[in-house]
Structures are given as structure tokens and as C-alpha cells.
Motif scaffolding. Structure first.
Motif, PDB file in Angstrom:
ATOM      1  N   ALA A 117      48.500   9.144  51.472  1.00  0.00           N
ATOM      2  CA  ALA A 117      47.053   8.906  51.479  1.00  0.00           C
ATOM      3  C   ALA A 117      46.232  10.047  50.888  1.00  0.00           C
ATOM      4  N   ASP A 118      46.753  11.286  50.945  1.00  0.00           N
ATOM      5  CA  ASP A 118      45.949  12.441  50.535  1.00  0.00           C
ATOM      6  C   ASP A 118      46.326  13.007  49.171  1.00  0.00           C
ATOM      7  N   VAL A 119      47.360  12.454  48.554  1.00  0.00           N
ATOM      8  CA  VAL A 119      47.855  13.002  47.287  1.00  0.00           C
ATOM      9  C   VAL A 119      46.887  12.680  46.154  1.00  0.00           C
ATOM     10  N   ARG A 120      46.487  13.711  45.402  1.00  0.00           N
ATOM     11  CA  ARG A 120      45.521  13.534  44.314  1.00  0.00           C
ATOM     12  C   ARG A 120      46.020  14.081  42.965  1.00  0.00           C
ATOM     13  N   TYR A 121      46.643  15.262  42.980  1.00  0.00           N
ATOM     14  CA  TYR A 121      46.957  15.927  41.722  1.00  0.00           C
ATOM     15  C   TYR A 121      48.421  16.368  41.634  1.00  0.00           C
ATOM     16  N   PHE A 122      48.881  16.472  40.400  1.00  0.00           N
ATOM     17  CA  PHE A 122      50.173  17.087  40.097  1.00  0.00           C
ATOM     18  C   PHE A 122      50.075  18.567  40.497  1.00  0.00           C
ATOM     19  N   PRO A 123      51.136  19.157  41.056  1.00  0.00           N
ATOM     20  CA  PRO A 123      51.009  20.510  41.623  1.00  0.00           C
ATOM     21  C   PRO A 123      50.991  21.662  40.628  1.00  0.00           C
ATOM     22  N   VAL A 124      51.327  21.405  39.362  1.00  0.00           N
ATOM     23  CA  VAL A 124      51.310  22.470  38.351  1.00  0.00           C
ATOM     24  C   VAL A 124      50.114  22.247  37.428  1.00  0.00           C
ATOM     25  N   MET A 173      48.154  19.664  45.959  1.00  0.00           N
ATOM     26  CA  MET A 173      48.134  18.241  45.628  1.00  0.00           C
ATOM     27  C   MET A 173      47.126  17.479  46.475  1.00  0.00           C
ATOM     28  N   THR A 174      46.703  18.089  47.575  1.00  0.00           N
ATOM     29  CA  THR A 174      45.876  17.403  48.569  1.00  0.00           C
ATOM     30  C   THR A 174      44.755  18.300  49.075  1.00  0.00           C
ATOM     31  N   ASP A 175      43.781  17.692  49.728  1.00  0.00           N
ATOM     32  CA  ASP A 175      42.908  18.451  50.617  1.00  0.00           C
ATOM     33  C   ASP A 175      43.770  18.917  51.786  1.00  0.00           C
ATOM     34  N   ALA A 220      41.905  19.381  47.188  1.00  0.00           N
ATOM     35  CA  ALA A 220      42.913  19.024  46.199  1.00  0.00           C
ATOM     36  C   ALA A 220      42.530  19.617  44.850  1.00  0.00           C
ATOM     37  N   GLY A 221      43.487  20.252  44.182  1.00  0.00           N
ATOM     38  CA  GLY A 221      43.222  20.882  42.891  1.00  0.00           C
ATOM     39  C   GLY A 221      42.899  22.351  42.984  1.00  0.00           C
ATOM     40  N   ASP A 222      42.705  22.874  44.186  1.00  0.00           N
ATOM     41  CA  ASP A 222      42.435  24.307  44.331  1.00  0.00           C
ATOM     42  C   ASP A 222      43.681  25.125  43.982  1.00  0.00           C
ATOM     43  N   LEU A 223      43.464  26.253  43.325  1.00  0.00           N
ATOM     44  CA  LEU A 223      44.550  27.167  42.994  1.00  0.00           C
ATOM     45  C   LEU A 223      45.088  27.815  44.263  1.00  0.00           C
ATOM     46  N   ILE A 224      46.430  27.798  44.433  1.00  0.00           N
ATOM     47  CA  ILE A 224      47.019  28.422  45.616  1.00  0.00           C
ATOM     48  C   ILE A 224      48.003  29.538  45.258  1.00  0.00           C
ATOM     49  N   GLY A 225      48.418  29.625  43.994  1.00  0.00           N
ATOM     50  CA  GLY A 225      49.341  30.681  43.603  1.00  0.00           C
ATOM     51  C   GLY A 225      49.900  30.453  42.215  1.00  0.00           C
ATOM     52  N   TYR A 226      50.968  31.205  41.889  1.00  0.00           N
ATOM     53  CA  TYR A 226      51.588  31.115  40.565  1.00  0.00           C
ATOM     54  C   TYR A 226      53.102  30.949  40.720  1.00  0.00           C
ATOM     55  N   MET A 227      53.674  30.159  39.830  1.00  0.00           N
ATOM     56  CA  MET A 227      55.100  29.864  39.874  1.00  0.00           C
ATOM     57  C   MET A 227      55.930  31.122  39.653  1.00  0.00           C
ATOM     58  N   GLY A 228      57.012  31.233  40.401  1.00  0.00           N
ATOM     59  CA  GLY A 228      57.879  32.396  40.260  1.00  0.00           C
ATOM     60  C   GLY A 228      59.337  32.079  40.503  1.00  0.00           C
ATOM     61  N   ASP A 229      60.077  33.102  40.922  1.00  0.00           N
ATOM     62  CA  ASP A 229      61.507  32.959  41.203  1.00  0.00           C
ATOM     63  C   ASP A 229      61.877  33.782  42.429  1.00  0.00           C
ATOM     64  N   SER A 230      60.994  33.804  43.406  1.00  0.00           N
ATOM     65  CA  SER A 230      61.224  34.598  44.606  1.00  0.00           C
ATOM     66  C   SER A 230      62.100  33.827  45.599  1.00  0.00           C
ATOM     67  N   GLY A 231      62.901  34.585  46.356  1.00  0.00           N
ATOM     68  CA  GLY A 231      63.700  33.963  47.391  1.00  0.00           C
ATOM     69  C   GLY A 231      65.183  34.258  47.263  1.00  0.00           C
ATOM     70  N   TYR A 232      65.936  33.727  48.255  1.00  0.00           N
ATOM     71  CA  TYR A 232      67.379  33.908  48.349  1.00  0.00           C
ATOM     72  C   TYR A 232      67.728  35.364  48.645  1.00  0.00           C
ATOM     73  N   GLY A 233      66.991  35.943  49.582  1.00  0.00           N
ATOM     74  CA  GLY A 233      67.293  37.307  49.966  1.00  0.00           C
ATOM     75  C   GLY A 233      66.214  37.894  50.850  1.00  0.00           C
ATOM     76  N   ASP A 234      66.251  39.194  50.991  1.00  0.00           N
ATOM     77  CA  ASP A 234      65.245  39.898  51.774  1.00  0.00           C
ATOM     78  C   ASP A 234      63.890  39.818  51.080  1.00  0.00           C
ATOM     79  N   GLU A 235      62.850  40.135  51.824  1.00  0.00           N
ATOM     80  CA  GLU A 235      61.486  40.041  51.287  1.00  0.00           C
ATOM     81  C   GLU A 235      61.342  40.788  49.965  1.00  0.00           C
ATOM     82  N   GLY A 236      60.810  40.057  48.957  1.00  0.00           N
ATOM     83  CA  GLY A 236      60.609  40.626  47.645  1.00  0.00           C
ATOM     84  C   GLY A 236      61.710  40.325  46.646  1.00  0.00           C
TER      85      GLY A 236
END
Length: 280
Positions: A117-124, A173-175, A220-236
Motif C-alpha cells: 500500500a505504501d510503495v511509491r518509488y524505485f529505491p535507487v 520507497m515509502t513514507d 517516499a523519495g527522500d534521500l536516505i544514503g548512498y550505495m556501498g559495499d559495507s558489511g560481512y565483518g566488524d564495524e567499518g
């Protein structure tokens, strides 16, 4: 006289066979309507949420896409031996009238609304000046993953055409309300947004965040961050896999958190992409 009696018995037998043939499918249908229990949203047919391109095209024109998707999934799972009628509003109304007999129908449809019901936009979000910067994705639901132990992939990965962190803006993608933010060993820098109907939308492996904090109300449509490759380990930790966005969609039920395949939701908003300019 005896011949006539035999003929009448034959006619009665034929009528009984016809009535039995009509009654069995009805009993089977009635049984399926009442087999729609509270646990149906945790069953694999619902979680995998397998639709079709034709169905998604219909949903884009519908005022209630979640209701249409929910009915389609029920029919495909419980009545797969019966050809699905043409995708029209009238046919969906007929199908819904039958499923309303189930005591759990309202709760089931509420779960569908949480997803759709709340989906409006593609996430990228994409750059107008750089049309070659694109993303690709496939239906990778339950593909094997091994970090942290063997498990199924509970989401969809949107892969960057250029393996460089921080160049693809990620939008909601949503409010909704920001209900989680920070590091997870599997998800890296992630942010979670709970939409108005209750669906939880999870964006992982970010490179950085926009100016959002837990508790913020966003649109919906508000910027929340930038795509990356973080994860699979300790913070950072970064660089363990190609740059991409992992999108997860969850139903937060009273006793469990249920993951839903995002692939067809992404197909639904494929034509609802946002664009920006470097000067914006």
C-alpha cells in the motif's frame, strides 16, 4: 416394464455422477477457503510472492494493488489446477467474494497492504548527466549465502553498473518512520523504515547516510544514503563483495519477523524511478 425400470435406474445413476462431479470441486474450493489460516503469511508461497509481468502491469492500473496481489497468490496456491481468469476488476471482485468466507481473510489482506500500500518509488535514484550509471537485479530469493552460516537470501540485490561506492543515491520507497540505523555484521551500514501500514523496508550495505536519524518522519523519495559495499565483518568493513543495495521487506508479526521477496515489488516500481542533477 423391467426394461423401463432399468432405463430409469440408468438415468438416476447418470444424474448422481453429474451431481457428484459438480459437488467435489465445490467441496474442494470450500475447503481451501477455510484453510486460509493466520499462519498463511509465513508459508513459502506467500513469502516468495511470485507474480507475473502481466499481473504487475495490471496492478499498476489498480487502486488496490495489494488486494489484487493477495488474491492472485491465493488462487495460484490453492487453485493452481484451475486456469486463472482474465485480469479484470470484475473477475477479482468475484474471486474476492469467495475468499471472504474465510475467517482469516481480513488479517491476510492487512498483511498484503503492509507490503504494497505504501510503495511509491524505485529505491535507487539516477543521475541525468550519467545515463550509463544503471543497476541490475534478478529474483535471487533464497539463493544460498554462507557468511555467518549457510542460509537463504531473504531479499533482492540491486547491482551497480560501476563498482564504485558512494555514487548511487538511495531513496525511501515509502513514507514512514526511521526505526533502525547503524551497523550490522551481515548488512553493514543499514537503515530500516517502517511504512504507515506497518511494512518494514530494509536498505543495507550503504556507504554513507543522508541527514536522517531514528525517529525521523520521511516521505517516499527522500534521500536516505548512498550505495556501498559495507558489511560481512566488524564495524567499518568494506570490499567483501561488489557495490550493491540489498533490499529487504518484512512483516513484523506479533510472534515473528517474516521476510517477503522484494523482486516483484521492484518490478512494480520499475517505471517510478527518480532522477537528479549534479547541481541539485
Amino acid at each position: 416394464m423391467q426394461r423401463r425400470r432399468g432405463y430409469m435406474q440408468f438415468l438416476i445413476l447418470v444424474l448422481l455422477l453429474i451431481l457428484e462431479g459438480a459437488a467435489i470441486p465445490k467441496l474442494q474450493n470450500d475447503a481451501s477457503y477455510f484453510s486460509l489460516g493466520k499462519s498463511v503469511v509465513s508459508e513459502e508461497f506467500f513469502r516468495s510472492h511470485e507474480l507475473t509481468e502481466e499481473m504487475v502491469s495490471y496492478m499498476r492500473t489498480s487502486k488496490e494493488p495489494g488486494r489484487a496481489a493477495g488474491l492472485f497468490l491465493l488462487e495460484q496456491n490453492f487453485h493452481s489446477d484451475i486456469s486463472f481468469p482474465s485480469l479484470t476488476k470484475q473477475n477479482f471482485q468475484k474471486i474476492e467474494k469467495q475468499w471472504r468466507a474465510s475467517p482469516s481473510y481480513s488479517a491476510y489482506m492487512a498483511a498484503c497492504e503492509k507490503i504494497w500500500a505504501d510503495v511509491r518509488y524505485f529505491p535507487v535514484m539516477f543521475w541525468k548527466e550519467e545515463p550509463d550509471l544503471t543497476v541490475t537485479y534478478e529474483d535471487s530469493w533464497m539463493y544460498e549465502r554462507t557468511y555467518g552460516g549457510k542460509r537463504g537470501h531473504e531479499g533482492t540485490d540491486l547491482m551497480a553498473s560501476e563498482n564504485k561506492r558512494g555514487i548511487f543515491p538511495i531513496v525511501s520507497m515509502t513514507d514512514g518512520t526511521v526505526t533502525s540505523k547503524g551497523w550490522l555484521p551481515k548488512g553493514g551500514w543499514r537503515i530500516g523504515i517502517t511504512a504507515p501500514h506497518g511494512g518494514y523496508f530494509y536498505y543495507a550495505h550503504l556507504d554513507s547516510y543522508a541527514d536522517v536519524e531514528i525517529g525521523d518522519e520521511i516521505e517516499a523519495g527522500d534521500l536516505i544514503g548512498y550505495m556501498g559495499d559495507s558489511g560481512y565483518g566488524d564495524e567499518g568493513t568494506t570490499g567483501k563483495f561488489p557495490v550493491h543495495l540489498h533490499l529487504g521487506i518484512y512483516l513484523e508479526e506479533p510472534d515473528e519477523e517474516i521476510s517477503i521477496n522484494p523482486y516483484w515489488i521492484l518490478r512494480y516500481v520499475e517505471d517510478s524511478k527518480l532522477f537528479c542533477r549534479k547541481s541539485d
